[in-house]
Design an enzyme around this catalytic site. Structure first.
Site, PDB file in Angstrom:
ATOM      1  N   HIS A  37      -2.665   6.512   4.551  1.00 58.89           N
ATOM      2  CA  HIS A  37      -1.231   6.605   4.840  1.00 58.89           C
ATOM      3  C   HIS A  37      -0.663   7.916   4.304  1.00 58.89           C
ATOM      4  CE1 HIS A  37      -1.473   2.632   6.245  1.00 58.89           C
ATOM      5  NE2 HIS A  37      -0.811   1.973   5.313  1.00 58.89           N
TER       6      HIS A  37
ATOM      7  N   CYS B 196       0.815  -1.222   0.000  1.00 53.21           N
ATOM      8  CA  CYS B 196       0.000   0.000   0.000  1.00 53.21           C
ATOM      9  C   CYS B 196       0.850   1.274   0.000  1.00 53.21           C
ATOM     10  CB  CYS B 196      -0.965   0.003   1.186  1.00 53.21           C
ATOM     11  SG  CYS B 196      -0.190  -0.382   2.771  1.00 53.21           S
TER      12      CYS B 196
END
Length: 352
Positions: free
Chosen positions: A262, A129
């Site tokens: 994130h 990710c």
């Protein structure tokens, strides 16, 4: 098209269902999970048609007659079922780390190297990710000036550790709100091993230490070079995705008390010097990226602004003070969507 989601009841699996609904992908959908989840019913909207699908227990026979399988399970389960998926003649688009560095398996971010997906032998890997979010932010720059070196620090949301990670942060914040007498918000003394003592309300086993009001500078397991497995993915996967076999990258991964999305600090050492204005112009025209960089009005990428979105926001663009041809930037992206589920569904769309 006959499509299955392997691991349909997890956070990424459920997001895959949502992406299929949003993108109006017309398919015969099969939902696969563990024996524990088998028999549960899920309401879905497939290309405008409401359906109720019963979750099936995963076996080696679950993949017969399928065209594609989207994987949302851990690496060991991907390795377990991949042979049966390939044998059944389906293409396995796997979100785990199981096959990412296999030279026979393409590692794909559609906006960057979508053509690689076509050269598969039944398995296509979804990158990590943080790697996806970072490479989305820099691939446009790399097209203009080759990236030689990359220094990154990732600030990874608790949902990156799954549903348990989100539960941990919720429970710990709630506990501290009720016990304001705890000095300096420290509840570590109440935590036992990676979970909690029997007489406390804290039941999470997702993190070794308290995550509420804290940072944990370790994600993954340590390797021989003292970097973690999560940190090494940035170099290894970025080399493969951007076709930069000589790329040197160093990374520090940090778990932060953010629920979702994130964030990554990135410094690039480029082959030729680019001005800040040139970089902003490049990023303004990159597919899948949104430039958010307005110092005067204090506009910059933040996790809250990218949550539940597929776009990667990039900002805080500066001329680096260390590398002569350096550029430093900040980017944010939803790791459950673009960092996982959406990217997998976009790979599927390459074949439709």
């Amino acid at each position: 098209m006959k499509l299955a989601i392997l691991g349909a009841t997890g956070a990424v699996g459920m997001q895959m269902i949502k992406c299929i609904e949003e993108r109006k992908i017309d398919c015969d959908l099969r939902l696969l999970a563990s024996k524990k989840s088998a028999g549960k019913k899920v309401k879905v909207n497939i290309a405008g048609t409401e359906k109720e699908i019963t979750i099936e227990e995963t076996t080696n026979d679950s993949f017969n007659g399928l065209d594609f399988v989207l994987g949302a399970v851990e690496a060991d389960f991907s390795k377990q079922y991949a042979p049966a998926i390939v044998k059944a003649g389906a293409v396995f688009i796997d979100n785990s780390s199981a096959f990412r560095m296999d030279p026979e398996v393409p590692l794909v971010v559609p906006e960057i190297n979508g053509d690689d997906a076509k050269n598969n032998k039944g398995i296509i890997s979804n990158p990590n990710c943080s790697t996806i979010i970072t490479d989305m932010a820099v691939y446009g720059i790399n097209k203009v000036s080759k990236i030689k070196r990359m220094i990154t620090s990732t600030y990874q949301a608790v949902s990156g550790a799954g549903v348990g990670g989100m539960k941990a942060l919720d429970e710990q914040v709630e506990y501290l709100a009720k016990h304001k007498d705890i000095p300096n918000h420290r509840i570590s003394s109440l935590m036992k091993d990676s979970g909690a003592s029997e007489d406390s309300e804290l039941t999470s086993t997702s993190f070794k230490y308290q995550i509420a009001y804290n940072l944990i500078p370790c994600i993954g397991s340590f390797t021989d070079n003292d970097f973690t497995t999560e940190e090494m993915k940035m170099q290894n996967e970025s080399r493969k995705i951007m076709h930069l076999p000589e790329l040197k990258a160093t990374c520090t991964c940090i778990r932060v008390p953010v629920m979702r999305s994130h964030s990554i600090s990135v410094t690039l050492d480029l082959e030729k010097k680019l001005s800040v204005d040139e970089v902003k112009s490049i990023l303004s025209n990159v597919k899948g990226v949104k430039l958010v960089d307005d110092q005067k009005n204090h506009l910059y990428p933040m996790p809250l602004n990218t949550t539940d979105k597929d776009i990667v926001e990039v900002g805080r663009i500066r001329q680096d003070l260390v590398f002569e041809n350096g550029i430093t930037l900040w980017c944010c992206g939803d790791q459950i969507r673009k960092g996982a589920a959406t990217n997998a569904v976009q790979i599927l769309e390459l074949f439709l």
